[in-house]
Design an enzyme around this catalytic site. Structure first.
Site, PDB file in Angstrom:
ATOM      1  N   ARG A  30     -10.812   1.153   0.906  1.00 13.01           N
ATOM      2  CA  ARG A  30      -9.974   0.561  -0.530  1.00 13.01           C
ATOM      3  C   ARG A  30     -11.135   0.189  -1.585  1.00 13.01           C
ATOM      4  O   ARG A  30     -10.861   0.546  -2.653  1.00 13.01           O
ATOM      5  CB  ARG A  30      -8.957  -0.554  -0.204  1.00 13.01           C
ATOM      6  N   HIS A  86      -2.595  -4.431  -7.785  1.00 12.52           N
ATOM      7  CA  HIS A  86      -3.080  -5.727  -7.498  1.00 12.52           C
ATOM      8  C   HIS A  86      -2.135  -6.550  -8.690  1.00 12.52           C
ATOM      9  O   HIS A  86      -1.551  -6.122  -9.747  1.00 12.52           O
ATOM     10  CB  HIS A  86      -4.500  -6.011  -8.181  1.00 12.52           C
ATOM     11  N   LYS A  92       5.592  -7.865  -1.207  1.00 15.00           N
ATOM     12  CA  LYS A  92       6.559  -7.141  -1.519  1.00 15.00           C
ATOM     13  C   LYS A  92       8.014  -7.551  -1.069  1.00 15.00           C
ATOM     14  O   LYS A  92       9.016  -6.909  -1.449  1.00 15.00           O
ATOM     15  CB  LYS A  92       6.704  -5.625  -2.164  1.00 15.00           C
ATOM     16  N   ARG A  96      -3.746  -0.104   1.963  1.00 11.87           N
ATOM     17  CA  ARG A  96      -3.998  -1.415   2.881  1.00 11.87           C
ATOM     18  C   ARG A  96      -3.652  -0.803   4.283  1.00 11.87           C
ATOM     19  O   ARG A  96      -2.716   0.124   4.440  1.00 11.87           O
ATOM     20  CB  ARG A  96      -3.522  -2.533   2.519  1.00 11.87           C
ATOM     21  N   HIS A 152     -10.634  -1.529   4.763  1.00  9.88           N
ATOM     22  CA  HIS A 152     -10.726  -2.327   3.507  1.00  9.88           C
ATOM     23  C   HIS A 152     -11.707  -1.882   2.705  1.00  9.88           C
ATOM     24  O   HIS A 152     -11.667  -1.852   1.294  1.00  9.88           O
ATOM     25  CB  HIS A 152     -10.503  -3.725   3.691  1.00  9.88           C
ATOM     26  N   TYR A 172     -14.027  -6.528  -9.499  1.00  8.69           N
ATOM     27  CA  TYR A 172     -14.543  -5.141  -9.041  1.00  8.69           C
ATOM     28  C   TYR A 172     -15.300  -4.451 -10.216  1.00  8.69           C
ATOM     29  O   TYR A 172     -16.192  -4.044  -9.985  1.00  8.69           O
ATOM     30  CB  TYR A 172     -13.248  -4.414  -8.774  1.00  8.69           C
TER      31      TYR A 172
END
Length: 341
Positions: free
Chosen positions: A288, A312, A193, A167, A285, A321
């Site tokens: 990604r 994820h 996190k 990211r 993004h 996705y």
């Protein structure tokens, strides 16, 4: 005395100095994006209620209102957002900011009611997660002139965006100390996190790209003349090895400063995408999205393996996705059409 908020009139009282609960709430949020969203949402809410900024006194007055009066005001604001054509997601974001303020105030004993009765709008989400093909992404790599300092940096950035689907914030927070060349790894600060860093493995191409960038960066800084001493220090990443930014800006106005999220966005969407001749709207993004979709293709839809790459928290996101990648709805539509022809 009747509350001026309850009648949607500007509040003018200054009797008591209250804690700035909005600032306290924002400090409690780690995500810069969440802070921006809540700050904007609360600003617009109090502008609507009282035609002024969310001062500590005004916020305190709202939180001390009688429960049903306060709920009525929030429902009135929600109706206003809907009437002015705001999308469901926007309405929910604005309500979320108000709920968070009330919840925080409850926790510290500054409010005795909640907004559980105020429901959000139902949202059916669809995101184009397909990105671009590997062949198209290759054109981005080819757009980097790797004989130059900038080209080496841009190529290393693109390798991280593609090979590791990082990211934007994860890249911009990297320091030189996060780079582990002997193990071919990076320590990243992943989304959600906290302050716990996670070690990720790099491809040989990506590791070599980072090494080339850092070597060229060191050589280039040594060539700069004395008047540019500050630029030399910035480019080297002055300070401890741990604190120097892994990627820095190379434009004249921000030379040597840590590369920002906006800077990376502009680099990918405005510079490299145009040089590569991409016609589809592109961004970090989207890089990604492209990498995750290509990984699902390469692994025949093995979402558990790809989850190790994408990091994820929920497989449901990757299943979305996968659905977009396969276009299951389109396949079934074609089957039905063939049955009745």
């Amino acid at each position: 005395m009747d509350s001026q908020l309850a009648t949607n009139q500007p509040s003018s009282f200054t009797r008591v100095t209250h804690r700035n609960l909005v600032e306290e709430l924002l400090r409690d949020k780690r995500s810069a994006a969440t802070r921006r969203t809540y700050q904007k949402g609360l600003h617009l809410f109090f502008q609507y209620l009282a035609q002024q900024e969310a001062t500590p006194d005004l916020v305190a007055e709202f939180l001390q209102l009688e429960r049903f009066t306060a709920i009525g005001l929030v429902l009135d604001y929600k109706a206003h957002l809907i009437a002015t054509g705001k999308a469901e997601a926007t309405v929910n974001n604005r309500l979320s900011a108000i709920r968070s303020l009330v919840k925080y105030a409850q926790r510290i004993g500054k409010c005795g009611w909640s907004l559980e009765e105020v429901e959000g709008e139902k949202v059916t989400t669809y995101r184009d997660t397909t990105g671009i093909t590997p062949a198209a992404f290759k054109k981005l790599f080819e757009a980097c002139d790797r004989t130059t300092l900038k080209g080496k940096r841009d190529y290393a950035l693109l390798r991280l965006l593609w090979d590791n689907v990082l990211r934007r914030d994860e890249i911009c927070k990297l320091t030189i100390g996060d780079w582990q060349p002997d193990d071919r790894k990076l320590a990243i600060l992943g989304k959600g996190k906290g302050t716990q860093k996670q070690s990720i493995s790099l491809s040989k191409l990506c590791a070599q790209a980072i090494a080339d960038w850092l070597e060229a960066r060191s050589q280039e800084s040594a060539l700069l003349i004395p008047p540019a001493k500050q630029e030399v220090e910035a480019l080297k990443g002055v300070g401890s090895r741990e604190s120097g930014a892994l990627f820095v800006s190379l434009d004249r106005a921000h030379f040597g400063h840590p590369l920002t999220g906006d800077g990376l966005y502009h680099l990918v969407s405005e510079q490299l995408a145009k040089q590569a001749g991409l016609t589809k709207k592109f961004s970090p993004h989207r890089c990604r999205h492209s990498g995750i979709t290509a990984a699902l293709d390469a692994t025949n839809g093995d979402v558990r393996r790809v989850q190790k790459l994408s990091r994820h928290g929920s497989l449901d996101v990757l299943l979305r996705y996968d659905d977009n990648r396969k276009n299951a709805q389109g396949e079934v539509t074609d089957l039905l059409a063939d049955l009745a022809q």
